[in-house]
Motif scaffolding. Structure first.
Motif, PDB file in Angstrom:
ATOM      1  N   GLU A 121       1.001  -1.218  -0.101  1.00  0.00           N
ATOM      2  CA  GLU A 121      -0.052  -0.046   0.147  1.00  0.00           C
ATOM      3  C   GLU A 121       0.775   1.433   0.005  1.00  0.00           C
ATOM      4  O   GLU A 121       0.332   2.348  -0.473  1.00  0.00           O
ATOM      5  CB  GLU A 121      -0.958  -0.145   1.065  1.00  0.00           C
ATOM      6  N   ASP A 122       1.869   1.168   0.471  1.00  0.00           N
ATOM      7  CA  ASP A 122       2.891   2.350   0.652  1.00  0.00           C
ATOM      8  C   ASP A 122       3.524   2.622  -0.634  1.00  0.00           C
ATOM      9  O   ASP A 122       3.516   3.630  -1.281  1.00  0.00           O
ATOM     10  CB  ASP A 122       4.132   2.152   1.657  1.00  0.00           C
ATOM     11  N   LEU A 123       3.618   1.569  -1.384  1.00  0.00           N
ATOM     12  CA  LEU A 123       4.244   1.570  -2.877  1.00  0.00           C
ATOM     13  C   LEU A 123       3.449   1.966  -3.846  1.00  0.00           C
ATOM     14  O   LEU A 123       3.525   2.814  -4.674  1.00  0.00           O
ATOM     15  CB  LEU A 123       5.056   0.122  -3.182  1.00  0.00           C
ATOM     16  N   LEU A 124       2.416   1.494  -3.720  1.00  0.00           N
ATOM     17  CA  LEU A 124       1.208   1.669  -4.880  1.00  0.00           C
ATOM     18  C   LEU A 124      -0.036   2.492  -4.398  1.00  0.00           C
ATOM     19  O   LEU A 124      -0.721   2.963  -5.231  1.00  0.00           O
ATOM     20  CB  LEU A 124       0.711   0.217  -5.203  1.00  0.00           C
ATOM     21  N   GLY A 125      -0.249   2.700  -3.297  1.00  0.00           N
ATOM     22  CA  GLY A 125      -1.226   3.785  -2.872  1.00  0.00           C
ATOM     23  C   GLY A 125      -1.278   5.192  -3.516  1.00  0.00           C
ATOM     24  O   GLY A 125      -0.167   5.804  -3.438  1.00  0.00           O
ATOM     25  N   GLY A 126      -2.345   5.324  -4.242  1.00  0.00           N
ATOM     26  CA  GLY A 126      -2.436   6.763  -4.594  1.00  0.00           C
ATOM     27  C   GLY A 126      -1.862   7.096  -6.027  1.00  0.00           C
ATOM     28  O   GLY A 126      -1.943   7.829  -6.582  1.00  0.00           O
ATOM     29  N   LYS A 127      -1.122   5.712  -6.419  1.00  0.00           N
ATOM     30  CA  LYS A 127      -0.248   5.640  -7.838  1.00  0.00           C
ATOM     31  C   LYS A 127      -1.128   4.657  -8.845  1.00  0.00           C
ATOM     32  O   LYS A 127      -0.919   4.737  -9.994  1.00  0.00           O
ATOM     33  CB  LYS A 127       0.965   5.357  -7.577  1.00  0.00           C
ATOM     34  N   ALA A 128      -1.797   3.670  -8.247  1.00  0.00           N
ATOM     35  CA  ALA A 128      -2.383   2.433  -8.870  1.00  0.00           C
ATOM     36  C   ALA A 128      -3.799   2.566  -8.575  1.00  0.00           C
ATOM     37  O   ALA A 128      -4.453   3.152  -7.636  1.00  0.00           O
ATOM     38  CB  ALA A 128      -1.857   1.309  -8.689  1.00  0.00           C
ATOM     39  N   LEU A 129      -4.631   1.954  -9.397  1.00  0.00           N
ATOM     40  CA  LEU A 129      -6.004   1.492  -9.018  1.00  0.00           C
ATOM     41  C   LEU A 129      -6.111   0.795  -7.836  1.00  0.00           C
ATOM     42  O   LEU A 129      -5.488  -0.036  -7.401  1.00  0.00           O
ATOM     43  CB  LEU A 129      -6.570   0.885 -10.343  1.00  0.00           C
ATOM     44  N   PRO A 130      -7.374   1.268  -7.164  1.00  0.00           N
ATOM     45  CA  PRO A 130      -7.713   0.449  -5.770  1.00  0.00           C
ATOM     46  C   PRO A 130      -7.637  -1.028  -6.323  1.00  0.00           C
ATOM     47  O   PRO A 130      -7.426  -1.964  -5.364  1.00  0.00           O
ATOM     48  CB  PRO A 130      -9.140   1.058  -5.382  1.00  0.00           C
ATOM     49  N   SER A 131      -8.255  -1.466  -7.340  1.00  0.00           N
ATOM     50  CA  SER A 131      -8.314  -2.903  -7.686  1.00  0.00           C
ATOM     51  C   SER A 131      -6.868  -3.504  -7.828  1.00  0.00           C
ATOM     52  O   SER A 131      -6.713  -5.015  -7.386  1.00  0.00           O
ATOM     53  CB  SER A 131      -9.202  -2.878  -8.758  1.00  0.00           C
ATOM     54  N   THR A 132      -5.961  -2.572  -8.352  1.00  0.00           N
ATOM     55  CA  THR A 132      -4.544  -3.131  -8.547  1.00  0.00           C
ATOM     56  C   THR A 132      -4.066  -3.599  -7.020  1.00  0.00           C
ATOM     57  O   THR A 132      -3.254  -4.263  -6.970  1.00  0.00           O
ATOM     58  CB  THR A 132      -3.692  -2.096  -9.208  1.00  0.00           C
ATOM     59  N   VAL A 133      -4.000  -2.576  -6.354  1.00  0.00           N
ATOM     60  CA  VAL A 133      -3.740  -2.517  -4.878  1.00  0.00           C
ATOM     61  C   VAL A 133      -4.347  -3.874  -3.956  1.00  0.00           C
ATOM     62  O   VAL A 133      -3.463  -4.313  -3.497  1.00  0.00           O
ATOM     63  CB  VAL A 133      -3.970  -1.186  -4.035  1.00  0.00           C
ATOM     64  N   ALA A 134      -5.676  -3.854  -4.189  1.00  0.00           N
ATOM     65  CA  ALA A 134      -6.172  -5.141  -3.470  1.00  0.00           C
ATOM     66  C   ALA A 134      -5.753  -6.466  -4.207  1.00  0.00           C
ATOM     67  O   ALA A 134      -5.467  -7.354  -3.431  1.00  0.00           O
ATOM     68  CB  ALA A 134      -7.658  -5.132  -3.934  1.00  0.00           C
ATOM     69  N   LEU A 135      -5.701  -6.582  -5.612  1.00  0.00           N
ATOM     70  CA  LEU A 135      -4.757  -7.708  -5.860  1.00  0.00           C
ATOM     71  C   LEU A 135      -3.505  -8.031  -5.598  1.00  0.00           C
ATOM     72  O   LEU A 135      -3.079  -8.936  -5.441  1.00  0.00           O
ATOM     73  CB  LEU A 135      -5.341  -7.795  -7.446  1.00  0.00           C
ATOM     74  N   ALA A 136      -2.864  -6.922  -5.590  1.00  0.00           N
ATOM     75  CA  ALA A 136      -1.163  -6.900  -5.224  1.00  0.00           C
ATOM     76  C   ALA A 136      -1.275  -7.545  -3.687  1.00  0.00           C
ATOM     77  O   ALA A 136      -0.430  -8.229  -3.716  1.00  0.00           O
ATOM     78  CB  ALA A 136      -0.575  -5.690  -5.369  1.00  0.00           C
ATOM     79  N   VAL A 137      -1.994  -6.950  -2.916  1.00  0.00           N
ATOM     80  CA  VAL A 137      -2.012  -7.451  -1.671  1.00  0.00           C
ATOM     81  C   VAL A 137      -2.641  -8.831  -1.616  1.00  0.00           C
ATOM     82  O   VAL A 137      -1.915  -9.890  -0.769  1.00  0.00           O
ATOM     83  CB  VAL A 137      -3.106  -6.396  -0.704  1.00  0.00           C
ATOM     84  N   ARG A 138      -3.594  -9.221  -2.299  1.00  0.00           N
ATOM     85  CA  ARG A 138      -3.869 -10.585  -2.283  1.00  0.00           C
ATOM     86  C   ARG A 138      -3.127 -11.492  -2.982  1.00  0.00           C
ATOM     87  O   ARG A 138      -2.866 -12.663  -2.293  1.00  0.00           O
ATOM     88  CB  ARG A 138      -5.140 -10.629  -3.152  1.00  0.00           C
ATOM     89  N   ALA A 139      -2.042 -11.018  -3.774  1.00  0.00           N
ATOM     90  CA  ALA A 139      -0.935 -12.047  -4.170  1.00  0.00           C
ATOM     91  C   ALA A 139      -0.181 -12.618  -3.033  1.00  0.00           C
ATOM     92  O   ALA A 139       0.514 -13.564  -3.141  1.00  0.00           O
ATOM     93  CB  ALA A 139      -0.268 -11.219  -5.246  1.00  0.00           C
ATOM     94  N   VAL A 140       0.055 -11.625  -2.139  1.00  0.00           N
ATOM     95  CA  VAL A 140       0.848 -12.219  -0.859  1.00  0.00           C
ATOM     96  C   VAL A 140       0.466 -13.394  -0.319  1.00  0.00           C
ATOM     97  O   VAL A 140       1.389 -14.032   0.305  1.00  0.00           O
ATOM     98  CB  VAL A 140       1.049 -10.905   0.213  1.00  0.00           C
ATOM     99  N   ALA A 141      -1.053 -13.363  -0.201  1.00  0.00           N
ATOM    100  CA  ALA A 141      -1.445 -14.675   0.635  1.00  0.00           C
ATOM    101  C   ALA A 141      -2.261 -15.605  -0.138  1.00  0.00           C
ATOM    102  O   ALA A 141      -2.803 -16.526   0.201  1.00  0.00           O
ATOM    103  CB  ALA A 141      -2.619 -13.911   1.824  1.00  0.00           C
ATOM    104  N   SER A 142      -2.131 -15.605  -1.477  1.00  0.00           N
ATOM    105  CA  SER A 142      -2.686 -16.455  -2.357  1.00  0.00           C
ATOM    106  C   SER A 142      -2.188 -17.644  -2.327  1.00  0.00           C
ATOM    107  O   SER A 142      -0.935 -18.022  -1.622  1.00  0.00           O
ATOM    108  CB  SER A 142      -2.598 -15.899  -3.975  1.00  0.00           C
ATOM    109  N   SER A 143      -2.489 -18.728  -2.893  1.00  0.00           N
ATOM    110  CA  SER A 143      -2.142 -20.151  -3.027  1.00  0.00           C
ATOM    111  C   SER A 143      -0.837 -20.271  -4.043  1.00  0.00           C
ATOM    112  O   SER A 143      -0.483 -21.599  -4.097  1.00  0.00           O
ATOM    113  CB  SER A 143      -3.503 -20.993  -3.435  1.00  0.00           C
ATOM    114  N   HIS A 144      -0.748 -19.468  -4.711  1.00  0.00           N
ATOM    115  CA  HIS A 144       0.295 -19.462  -5.855  1.00  0.00           C
ATOM    116  C   HIS A 144       1.549 -19.113  -5.077  1.00  0.00           C
ATOM    117  O   HIS A 144       1.860 -19.312  -4.052  1.00  0.00           O
ATOM    118  CB  HIS A 144       0.260 -18.405  -6.805  1.00  0.00           C
TER     119      HIS A 144
END
Length: 272
Positions: A158-181
């Protein structure tokens, strides 16, 4: 189609994709909330083995499974999310883990739909952040560090992307950390693929020696769309090793028109 689903699970995911599209149609806010809640449910199922096994047991009556979902999860989910989960648990799943993976996939689709007309920008931002993670060792290590909490990793993103990327981008980037991938970079790559797939596009990674003009980019996208019979989203990478020309990777296909590849081929012919 989402990754890794086979047989009955593939059929279930296809049906749930359609149900999701109807559930969030016309409301980006609803899509964003449903996406977040579906991911939370997927995490709950992965953590609660007994619940996961009960909900994927084909010998248990559908009414019992959907009833349990409504009783246990109903109070904390909005109606659209609850109906999707209740529908999911009465499907036939090839593997017990497929239910949680399917809900994670649906959460990504919902977040993509929350971007609305900005879906192209979302795909570009996911690709760019994925490249940043791959090529910045400190960032990659910080997001992979098991000693860091998920909340701390989310705060970093959120510090890196907040205000610079779409809210959906930030949400998915955060989700990537805890995903099953397997890794964050792999998750981001898959999320971008899903973002394009939702809108009927293929994804092409294009390596060039120098940036393409807007006109050249449009011509290339149009040419690939004609060749593959569907729109193509371009991931552009400037790669000095290309030495002129262009290299396109789309699915399992590679179209290599670079000077370096032609030199390599000429060298092989001379040596042979």
């Amino acid at each position: 189609m989402a990754r890794g689903f086979r047989g009955g699970s593939a059929d279930a995911v296809a049906a749930l994709d359609q149900a999701l599209a109807g559930a969030v149609s016309g409301s980006q806010e609803t899509a964003a909330v449903v996406g977040r809640e579906l991911f939370d449910v997927a995490e709950t199922l992965r953590a609660e083995g007994a619940l996961r096994r009960f909900l994927t047991d084909g010998s248990i009556a559908s009414e019992a499974k959907s009833g349990l979902v409504r009783e246990v999860l109903g109070p904390r989910l909005r109606s659209e999310t609850l109906e999707l989960v209740a529908t999911a648990v009465i499907k036939r799943w090839t593997s017990t883990r497929d239910l949680a993976d399917a809900l994670e996939h649906l959460s990504v689709v919902a977040s993509v739909r929350s971007a609305g007309a900005e879906s192209g920008r979302l795909a570009d931002e996911l690709f760019s952040f994925g490249e940043a993670v791959k090529h910045a060792p400190e960032l990659r290590d910080a997001l992979a560090d098991p000693a860091r909490t998920t909340a701390a990793k989310a705060s970093l993103i959120e510090d890196l992307l907040g205000g610079k990327a779409l809210p959906s981008t930030v949400a998915l980037a955060v989700r990537a950390v805890a995903s099953s991938h397997r890794t964050v970079a792999v998750a981001l790559h898959e999320f971008q693929r899903v973002a394009s797939e939702v809108h009927g596009e293929s994804v092409a990674t294009v390596r060039v020696a120098r940036p393409l003009s807007d006109a050249d980019r449009t011509r290339l996208a149009d040419a690939l769309a004609r060749q593959y019979g569907r729109p193509v989203h371009l991931n552009l990478l400037v790669d000095p090793s290309v030495i002129g020309g262009i290299r396109v990777e789309i699915g399992d296909d590679v179209i290599d028109g670079t000077v370096s590849s032609r030199l390599d081929e000429a060298t092989r012919r001379l040596a042979g």
